[in-house]
Structure formats: structure tokens, C-alpha cells
Design a protein around this motif. Sequence first.
Motif, PDB file in Angstrom:
ATOM      1  N   ALA A  64       0.822  -1.223   0.101  1.00 11.37           N
ATOM      2  CA  ALA A  64      -0.156   0.115  -0.107  1.00 11.37           C
ATOM      3  C   ALA A  64       0.886   1.093  -0.005  1.00 11.37           C
ATOM      4  CB  ALA A  64      -1.034  -0.201   1.279  1.00 11.37           C
ATOM      5  N   TYR A  65       1.847   1.238   0.638  1.00 13.32           N
ATOM      6  CA  TYR A  65       2.793   2.294   0.861  1.00 13.32           C
ATOM      7  C   TYR A  65       3.601   2.626  -0.563  1.00 13.32           C
ATOM      8  CZ  TYR A  65       7.303   4.829   1.527  1.00 13.32           C
ATOM      9  OH  TYR A  65       8.363   5.614   1.337  1.00 13.32           O
ATOM     10  N   VAL A  66       4.038   1.720  -1.225  1.00  9.77           N
ATOM     11  CA  VAL A  66       4.655   1.656  -2.546  1.00  9.77           C
ATOM     12  C   VAL A  66       3.731   2.163  -3.542  1.00  9.77           C
ATOM     13  CG1 VAL A  66       5.486   0.318  -4.548  1.00  9.77           C
ATOM     14  CG2 VAL A  66       6.516   0.122  -2.280  1.00  9.77           C
ATOM     15  N   THR A  67       2.314   1.667  -3.563  1.00 12.95           N
ATOM     16  CA  THR A  67       1.428   2.353  -4.416  1.00 12.95           C
ATOM     17  C   THR A  67       0.993   3.654  -4.240  1.00 12.95           C
ATOM     18  OG1 THR A  67       0.291  -0.052  -4.591  1.00 12.95           O
ATOM     19  CG2 THR A  67      -1.130   1.900  -4.934  1.00 12.95           C
ATOM     20  N   ALA A  68       0.831   4.089  -3.111  1.00 14.54           N
ATOM     21  CA  ALA A  68       0.652   5.565  -2.663  1.00 14.54           C
ATOM     22  C   ALA A  68       1.738   6.300  -3.053  1.00 14.54           C
ATOM     23  CB  ALA A  68       0.152   5.689  -1.341  1.00 14.54           C
ATOM     24  N   LEU A  69       3.082   5.870  -2.803  1.00 18.76           N
ATOM     25  CA  LEU A  69       4.257   6.649  -3.150  1.00 18.76           C
ATOM     26  C   LEU A  69       4.468   6.971  -4.711  1.00 18.76           C
ATOM     27  CD1 LEU A  69       6.876   7.947  -2.339  1.00 18.76           C
ATOM     28  CD2 LEU A  69       8.228   5.721  -2.392  1.00 18.76           C
ATOM     29  N   GLU A  70       4.234   5.709  -5.378  1.00 21.51           N
ATOM     30  CA  GLU A  70       4.057   5.901  -6.827  1.00 21.51           C
ATOM     31  C   GLU A  70       3.233   6.643  -7.419  1.00 21.51           C
ATOM     32  OE1 GLU A  70       4.112   2.776 -10.758  1.00 21.51           O
ATOM     33  OE2 GLU A  70       2.606   2.265  -8.910  1.00 21.51           O
ATOM     34  N   ALA A  71       1.866   6.768  -6.911  1.00 21.51           N
ATOM     35  CA  ALA A  71       0.688   7.656  -7.244  1.00 21.51           C
ATOM     36  C   ALA A  71       1.241   9.106  -7.111  1.00 21.51           C
ATOM     37  CB  ALA A  71      -0.497   7.292  -6.629  1.00 21.51           C
ATOM     38  N   TRP A  72       1.846   9.416  -5.984  1.00 22.25           N
ATOM     39  CA  TRP A  72       2.250  10.529  -5.537  1.00 22.25           C
ATOM     40  C   TRP A  72       3.429  11.144  -6.525  1.00 22.25           C
ATOM     41  CZ3 TRP A  72       6.637  13.363  -3.719  1.00 22.25           C
ATOM     42  CH2 TRP A  72       6.272  14.645  -3.404  1.00 22.25           C
ATOM     43  N   ILE A  73       4.258  10.300  -6.764  1.00 21.96           N
ATOM     44  CA  ILE A  73       5.344  10.604  -7.581  1.00 21.96           C
ATOM     45  C   ILE A  73       4.994  11.115  -9.167  1.00 21.96           C
ATOM     46  CG2 ILE A  73       7.710   9.800  -8.738  1.00 21.96           C
ATOM     47  CD1 ILE A  73       8.075   8.137  -5.715  1.00 21.96           C
ATOM     48  N   THR A  74       4.184  10.168  -9.403  1.00 24.10           N
ATOM     49  CA  THR A  74       3.618  10.026 -11.135  1.00 24.10           C
ATOM     50  C   THR A  74       2.681  11.188 -11.171  1.00 24.10           C
ATOM     51  OG1 THR A  74       2.401   8.392 -10.604  1.00 24.10           O
ATOM     52  CG2 THR A  74       4.716   8.008 -11.453  1.00 24.10           C
ATOM     53  N   ALA A  75       2.322  11.816 -10.387  1.00 24.36           N
ATOM     54  CA  ALA A  75       1.280  12.555 -10.432  1.00 24.36           C
ATOM     55  C   ALA A  75       1.590  14.081 -11.109  1.00 24.36           C
ATOM     56  CB  ALA A  75       0.343  13.155  -9.056  1.00 24.36           C
ATOM     57  N   THR A  77       0.380  17.000 -11.202  1.00 20.66           N
ATOM     58  CA  THR A  77       0.475  18.203 -10.544  1.00 20.66           C
ATOM     59  C   THR A  77      -0.269  18.064  -9.297  1.00 20.66           C
ATOM     60  OG1 THR A  77      -1.985  18.565 -11.066  1.00 20.66           O
ATOM     61  CG2 THR A  77      -0.451  19.351 -12.758  1.00 20.66           C
ATOM     62  N   ALA A  78      -0.217  18.788  -8.264  1.00 23.08           N
ATOM     63  CA  ALA A  78      -0.489  18.685  -7.127  1.00 23.08           C
ATOM     64  C   ALA A  78      -2.239  18.290  -7.066  1.00 23.08           C
ATOM     65  CB  ALA A  78      -0.391  19.694  -6.192  1.00 23.08           C
ATOM     66  N   GLU A  79      -2.766  18.797  -7.943  1.00 24.33           N
ATOM     67  CA  GLU A  79      -4.301  18.550  -7.854  1.00 24.33           C
ATOM     68  C   GLU A  79      -4.627  17.072  -8.333  1.00 24.33           C
ATOM     69  OE1 GLU A  79      -3.076  21.381  -9.732  1.00 24.33           O
ATOM     70  OE2 GLU A  79      -3.598  22.212  -7.960  1.00 24.33           O
ATOM     71  N   GLU A  80      -3.683  16.381  -8.988  1.00 18.76           N
ATOM     72  CA  GLU A  80      -3.913  14.931  -9.474  1.00 18.76           C
ATOM     73  C   GLU A  80      -3.419  14.007  -8.348  1.00 18.76           C
ATOM     74  OE1 GLU A  80      -1.949  13.665 -13.148  1.00 18.76           O
ATOM     75  OE2 GLU A  80      -2.603  15.490 -14.014  1.00 18.76           O
ATOM     76  N   SER A  81      -2.617  14.505  -7.277  1.00 14.60           N
ATOM     77  CA  SER A  81      -2.356  13.691  -6.187  1.00 14.60           C
ATOM     78  C   SER A  81      -3.498  13.014  -5.371  1.00 14.60           C
ATOM     79  CB  SER A  81      -1.144  14.466  -5.266  1.00 14.60           C
ATOM     80  OG  SER A  81      -0.189  14.699  -5.795  1.00 14.60           O
ATOM     81  N   THR A  82      -3.621  11.605  -5.149  1.00 12.60           N
ATOM     82  CA  THR A  82      -4.441  11.173  -4.264  1.00 12.60           C
ATOM     83  C   THR A  82      -4.186  11.320  -2.900  1.00 12.60           C
ATOM     84  OG1 THR A  82      -4.928   9.650  -6.197  1.00 12.60           O
ATOM     85  CG2 THR A  82      -5.868   9.261  -3.974  1.00 12.60           C
ATOM     86  N   PRO A  83      -4.947  11.906  -2.131  1.00 16.27           N
ATOM     87  CA  PRO A  83      -4.626  11.978  -0.733  1.00 16.27           C
ATOM     88  C   PRO A  83      -4.625  10.551  -0.049  1.00 16.27           C
ATOM     89  CG  PRO A  83      -6.185  13.748  -1.068  1.00 16.27           C
ATOM     90  CD  PRO A  83      -6.109  12.790  -2.382  1.00 16.27           C
ATOM     91  N   ALA A  84      -3.744  10.220   0.937  1.00  9.18           N
ATOM     92  CA  ALA A  84      -3.565   8.941   1.459  1.00  9.18           C
ATOM     93  C   ALA A  84      -4.939   8.527   2.026  1.00  9.18           C
ATOM     94  CB  ALA A  84      -2.525   8.783   2.598  1.00  9.18           C
ATOM     95  N   GLU A  86      -7.762   8.517   0.607  1.00 10.88           N
ATOM     96  CA  GLU A  86      -8.431   8.131  -0.440  1.00 10.88           C
ATOM     97  C   GLU A  86      -7.998   7.018  -1.036  1.00 10.88           C
ATOM     98  OE1 GLU A  86      -9.550  11.137  -3.238  1.00 10.88           O
ATOM     99  OE2 GLU A  86      -9.831  12.869  -1.741  1.00 10.88           O
ATOM    100  N   LEU A  87      -6.645   6.445  -0.595  1.00  9.70           N
ATOM    101  CA  LEU A  87      -6.034   5.175  -1.223  1.00  9.70           C
ATOM    102  C   LEU A  87      -6.854   4.274  -0.880  1.00  9.70           C
ATOM    103  CD1 LEU A  87      -2.506   6.519  -1.456  1.00  9.70           C
ATOM    104  CD2 LEU A  87      -3.841   5.918  -3.245  1.00  9.70           C
ATOM    105  N   PRO A  88      -6.862   2.852  -1.477  1.00  6.19           N
ATOM    106  CA  PRO A  88      -7.353   1.694  -0.761  1.00  6.19           C
ATOM    107  C   PRO A  88      -6.802   1.275   0.522  1.00  6.19           C
ATOM    108  CG  PRO A  88      -6.734   1.182  -2.878  1.00  6.19           C
ATOM    109  CD  PRO A  88      -6.373   2.854  -2.712  1.00  6.19           C
TER     110      PRO A  88
END
Length: 100
Positions: A64-75, A77-84, A86-88
Motif C-alpha cells: 500500500a505504501y509503495v502504491t501511494a508513493l508511486e501515485a504521488w511521484i507520478t502525479a 500536478t498537486a491536484e492529481e495527487s491522491t490524498p492517502a 482516499e487510497l484503498p
Amino acid sequence: MPNLETLDDVRGFLRICLTPRGQFPGRTVEELANVMPAWLADRLADHAPDVAELRAAADRARTAYVTALEAWITAATAEESTPAAELPAPAKQPAGTPRP
């Protein structure tokens, strides 16, 4: 691969893995946990299912951590980042399983 049939066999082998010998300084328990091969984790699970469940929960949390980190890194813009929040969430433990 050693023949680890009994609780004492498994515990004794794990102790050997921690013991300094020759040029090898030994390992900490944390280091052993990080490098433990699947076949040895399976033998441990046969005799310590509660420890095996904690390992599985740690693996799910790491995923879950790696998935969230990847989503944050690859967003882009800041608007595209998924707050933790909201992650599964990591998978829950089966009913009746003691909580860590």
C-alpha cells in the motif's frame, strides 16, 4: 535446504542465522526478517502462525505504501495527487485473527 520439521528445528536454525561465525558478523533479527527466504518463512508459519500473519500484514502495508508513493511521484500536478485517506486500505485480517 535444511530439513526443518519441528519447532525446535526451526528455532534452532533461525538462531544459527543470527550467530556470528568466522568472517560473518551475524545478523540482527530485523536483518533476518528482511532477507528470510520464502521456504524458511513457510516453515516458520507452520509453527508460529501469529508471526506469519504479522509478516503478511507488513507485506500488505508495504505494498500500500509503495502504491501511494508511486501515485504521488507520478502525479503531474498537486491536484492529481491522491490524498492517502482516499487510497484503498490494506486488506483486513480475517475474522478471529488477533490484532498486532
